[in-house]
Design a protein around this motif. Structure first.
Motif, mmCIF file in Angstrom:
data_model
loop_
_atom_site.group_PDB
_atom_site.id
_atom_site.type_symbol
_atom_site.label_atom_id
_atom_site.label_comp_id
_atom_site.label_asym_id
_atom_site.label_seq_id
_atom_site.Cartn_x
_atom_site.Cartn_y
_atom_site.Cartn_z
ATOM 1 N N PHE A 95 43.958 58.204 25.998
ATOM 2 C CA PHE A 95 42.709 57.590 26.470
ATOM 3 C C PHE A 95 42.347 56.392 25.592
ATOM 4 O O PHE A 95 41.953 55.332 26.080
ATOM 5 C CB PHE A 95 41.581 58.636 26.437
ATOM 6 N N GLU A 98 44.454 53.419 26.414
ATOM 7 C CA GLU A 98 44.002 52.782 27.654
ATOM 8 C C GLU A 98 42.671 52.056 27.432
ATOM 9 O O GLU A 98 42.430 50.991 27.986
ATOM 10 C CB GLU A 98 43.836 53.832 28.767
ATOM 11 N N LYS A 101 42.890 48.554 26.066
ATOM 12 C CA LYS A 101 43.179 47.524 27.075
ATOM 13 C C LYS A 101 41.873 47.048 27.721
ATOM 14 O O LYS A 101 41.700 45.861 27.981
ATOM 15 C CB LYS A 101 44.105 48.094 28.151
ATOM 16 N N VAL A 102 40.974 48.000 27.960
ATOM 17 C CA VAL A 102 39.674 47.642 28.566
ATOM 18 C C VAL A 102 38.877 46.759 27.602
ATOM 19 O O VAL A 102 38.256 45.777 28.014
ATOM 20 C CB VAL A 102 38.876 48.912 28.937
ATOM 21 N N VAL A 104 40.065 44.769 25.313
ATOM 22 C CA VAL A 104 40.680 43.428 25.276
ATOM 23 C C VAL A 104 40.208 42.624 26.482
ATOM 24 O O VAL A 104 39.842 41.452 26.358
ATOM 25 C CB VAL A 104 42.229 43.537 25.246
ATOM 26 N N LEU A 105 40.185 43.280 27.636
ATOM 27 C CA LEU A 105 39.729 42.602 28.854
ATOM 28 C C LEU A 105 38.258 42.212 28.725
ATOM 29 O O LEU A 105 37.866 41.095 29.076
ATOM 30 C CB LEU A 105 39.930 43.532 30.064
ATOM 31 N N PHE A 108 37.960 39.286 26.565
ATOM 32 C CA PHE A 108 38.403 38.082 27.276
ATOM 33 C C PHE A 108 37.302 37.555 28.184
ATOM 34 O O PHE A 108 37.036 36.360 28.227
ATOM 35 C CB PHE A 108 39.665 38.423 28.095
ATOM 36 N N LEU A 109 36.658 38.495 28.880
ATOM 37 C CA LEU A 109 35.649 38.064 29.860
ATOM 38 C C LEU A 109 34.301 37.736 29.219
ATOM 39 O O LEU A 109 33.560 36.912 29.722
ATOM 40 C CB LEU A 109 35.447 39.156 30.921
ATOM 41 N N THR A 213 29.807 37.484 40.026
ATOM 42 C CA THR A 213 30.554 38.584 39.408
ATOM 43 C C THR A 213 32.000 38.156 39.311
ATOM 44 O O THR A 213 32.450 37.293 40.036
ATOM 45 C CB THR A 213 30.479 39.854 40.261
ATOM 46 N N LYS A 214 32.697 38.827 38.387
ATOM 47 C CA LYS A 214 34.109 38.476 38.219
ATOM 48 C C LYS A 214 34.980 39.597 38.758
ATOM 49 O O LYS A 214 34.627 40.745 38.634
ATOM 50 C CB LYS A 214 34.386 38.260 36.745
ATOM 51 N N LEU B 73 40.867 55.622 34.151
ATOM 52 C CA LEU B 73 41.129 54.469 33.282
ATOM 53 C C LEU B 73 42.525 53.903 33.519
ATOM 54 O O LEU B 73 42.703 52.672 33.571
ATOM 55 C CB LEU B 73 40.980 54.917 31.818
ATOM 56 N N ILE B 74 43.502 54.793 33.671
ATOM 57 C CA ILE B 74 44.881 54.338 33.933
ATOM 58 C C ILE B 74 44.922 53.580 35.257
ATOM 59 O O ILE B 74 45.527 52.514 35.356
ATOM 60 C CB ILE B 74 45.851 55.552 33.953
ATOM 61 N N ASN B 77 43.285 50.214 34.745
ATOM 62 C CA ASN B 77 44.150 49.307 33.991
ATOM 63 C C ASN B 77 45.336 48.836 34.832
ATOM 64 O O ASN B 77 45.774 47.694 34.684
ATOM 65 C CB ASN B 77 44.638 49.984 32.710
ATOM 66 N N VAL B 80 44.028 46.147 36.871
ATOM 67 C CA VAL B 80 43.870 44.917 36.077
ATOM 68 C C VAL B 80 45.225 44.260 35.875
ATOM 69 O O VAL B 80 45.356 43.029 35.963
ATOM 70 C CB VAL B 80 43.205 45.230 34.714
ATOM 71 N N LYS B 81 46.262 45.074 35.630
ATOM 72 C CA LYS B 81 47.607 44.525 35.424
ATOM 73 C C LYS B 81 48.054 43.716 36.634
ATOM 74 O O LYS B 81 48.701 42.687 36.496
ATOM 75 C CB LYS B 81 48.607 45.673 35.212
ATOM 76 N N THR B 128 47.211 43.891 24.414
ATOM 77 C CA THR B 128 47.888 44.157 25.684
ATOM 78 C C THR B 128 47.964 42.893 26.531
ATOM 79 O O THR B 128 48.956 42.656 27.199
ATOM 80 C CB THR B 128 47.101 45.233 26.456
ATOM 81 N N TYR B 129 46.878 42.144 26.502
ATOM 82 C CA TYR B 129 46.819 40.944 27.335
ATOM 83 C C TYR B 129 46.849 39.693 26.465
ATOM 84 O O TYR B 129 46.497 39.742 25.285
ATOM 85 C CB TYR B 129 45.530 40.943 28.161
ATOM 86 N N GLN B 154 36.122 33.748 40.670
ATOM 87 C CA GLN B 154 35.869 35.051 41.273
ATOM 88 C C GLN B 154 37.041 35.510 42.142
ATOM 89 O O GLN B 154 36.876 36.375 43.000
ATOM 90 C CB GLN B 154 34.579 34.996 42.104
ATOM 91 N N PHE B 158 41.956 37.050 36.717
ATOM 92 C CA PHE B 158 40.850 36.888 35.762
ATOM 93 C C PHE B 158 40.944 35.518 35.096
ATOM 94 O O PHE B 158 41.989 35.170 34.540
ATOM 95 C CB PHE B 158 40.905 37.973 34.686
ATOM 96 N N CYS B 159 39.855 34.772 35.180
ATOM 97 C CA CYS B 159 39.860 33.414 34.667
ATOM 98 C C CYS B 159 38.680 33.203 33.715
ATOM 99 O O CYS B 159 37.590 33.717 33.943
ATOM 100 C CB CYS B 159 39.752 32.456 35.852
ATOM 101 N N LEU B 181 43.776 31.985 31.786
ATOM 102 C CA LEU B 181 43.997 33.044 32.782
ATOM 103 C C LEU B 181 44.503 34.276 32.033
ATOM 104 O O LEU B 181 45.232 34.133 31.046
ATOM 105 C CB LEU B 181 45.036 32.596 33.818
ATOM 106 N N LEU B 182 44.084 35.416 32.492
ATOM 107 C CA LEU B 182 44.521 36.654 31.825
ATOM 108 C C LEU B 182 46.012 36.868 32.104
ATOM 109 O O LEU B 182 46.423 36.894 33.254
ATOM 110 C CB LEU B 182 43.717 37.850 32.346
#
Lengths: 214, 185
Positions: A95, A98, A101-102, A104-105, A108-109, A213-214, B73-74, B77, B80-81, B128-129, B154, B158-159, B181-182
């Protein structure tokens, strides 16, 4: 009182003369003639001490046995729950991987101050009829609006100030920007229009609050 | 002062209760002395096992919905990938921009990887990214440019816009963007 009336005798008193023979009594072998014998007290004390020790030792042993029983019960609980717990720990590590990764995202945002397309539309909607924007320069720390105002110069400069005040009072802009200042205002000799520049500085903690929203 | 056997036997016979009590007392005192630490050791063992058991039980209780949350979550993700670019597929990534150009009607004046990830350079990884930097300069009317910008911000991918400059001349608007960009390594 009668003793005083007696006539004193001429004989020497015999009661005060010490015994003439040795004392052959063996006191150790003579029986104990006390009402309660000393041996009774000694034996009683010994039995009391021994009994006390037996009771104390028994109490301690009972306590130890009870502790052992509790320890066995606790060991059973550990044995029963350890596999499940280990499985959950492994899941939690997964967990966390994972979750990273969230994060990091999210990182980024979250560096985005505004949703730029919505922001440009909001700027456009806020413009008075006589004000025209020539450029919008967006950076992570600030936004610079450069535009021109048509009309008489004295009215135009007042319009620029009014527009800046309106931006300051507008809720989306005041929430987003720390300062909104008219950084430049000058007359364009070619067109005769008043050219202005408005500097909007982002708040330190401003997030993407401007719509979208993104 | 030595006591001979006979005297000892006589003494025992004379005071049997005293001797028996003495022997019992000595034995019990020895037992108490030898086992005096046992209680503390057992108590410490019990405390440790109780704490361990409680920890295991708490782990299980606190992870009641962990499996479902992990699965969610998986799944998130993975989603997102699918919305992230492949860092090595530079040409494929540019296709995205050309598709946007075709769909929105804007014209590229400039489109290239930014200084942070020019060809041959590895973008700085944040785990990861990784952010894939691009410099984009487009021209079109206001509606086209805003549509382009909206699709970029949008859209599927992801930008992140680092800086932008929009200038308008007549009905034409030029938008100069520096964006990330992601991406995935």
């Amino acid at each position: 009182m009668l003793s005083f009336l007696k006539k004193p005798s001429d004989k020497t008193p015999t009661g005060t003369v010490p015994a003439w023979h040795p004392n052959f009594r063996n006191f150790e072998r003579l029986p104990d003639t006390k009402a309660v014998r000393t041996t009774f007290f000694i034996n009683g004390l010994a039995v009391l001490i021994a009994s006390s020790l037996i009771i104390y030792t028994g109490y301690r042993e009972f306590g130890l046995r009870s502790l052992q029983a509790d320890t066995d019960a606790a060991q059973k609980v550990v044995n029963a729950n350890k596999p499940g717990s280990d499985q959950m720990i492994a899941l939690f590590k997964q967990f966390q991987e994972e979750e990273k990764k969230v994060f990091v995202l999210q990182s980024f945002l979250s560096s985005s101050r505004v949703v730029l397309s919505d922001f440009i539309l909001q700027i456009g909607a806020s413009l008075p009829a006589s004000v025209t924007l020539n450029s919008i320069d967006y950076k992570s720390s600030a936004v610079m609006l450069v535009g021109s105002i048509s009309g008489a110069p004295d009215e135009a400069s007042g319009l620029a100030m009014t527009y800046v005040d309106r931006l300051r009072k507008s809720e989306p802009f005041s929430q987003l920007f720390e300062t909104i200042t008219l950084s430049n205002i000058a007359r364009d000799p070619g067109t005769g229009q008043i050219r202005f520049a408005i500097d909007l500085r982002f708040k330190a903690s401003a997030k993407a609050a401007t719509g979208g929203t993104k | 002062m030595s006591i001979d056997k006979r005297t000892l036997v006589t003494g025992i016979k004379k005071y049997p209760l005293l001797v028996a009590s003495g022997i019992v007392s000595v034995l019990l005192l020895t037992t108490l002395y030898v086992r005096s630490d046992l209680s503390d050791i057992k108590q410490a063992e019990l405390d440790q096992l109780t704490a361990e058991g409680n920890r295991y039980r708490a782990n299980i209780a606190n992870s009641a919905q962990l499996k479902e949350q992990l699965d969610f979550l998986i799944q998130a993700n993975n989603a997102v990938k699918e919305r992230a670019f492949k860092a090595e597929s530079m040409a494929l990534n540019l296709q995205y921009f050309y598709r946007l150009e075709a769909e929105t009607g804007v014209k590229y004046l400039d489109l290239r990887p930014g200084s942070r990830n020019e060809p041959g350079k590895t973008p700085k990884s944040t785990g990861t990214y990784i952010p894939l930097n691009y410099v984009v300069n487009v021209q079109g009317d206001f509606t086209q440019v805003i549509t382009f910008l909206k699709r970029l911000e949008q859209g599927v991918y992801f930008c992140q816009i680092n800086s932008a400059q929009a200038t308008g001349v007549g009905s034409s608007v030029t938008l100069n963007l520096n964006l990330d960009l992601l991406g995935m390594p």
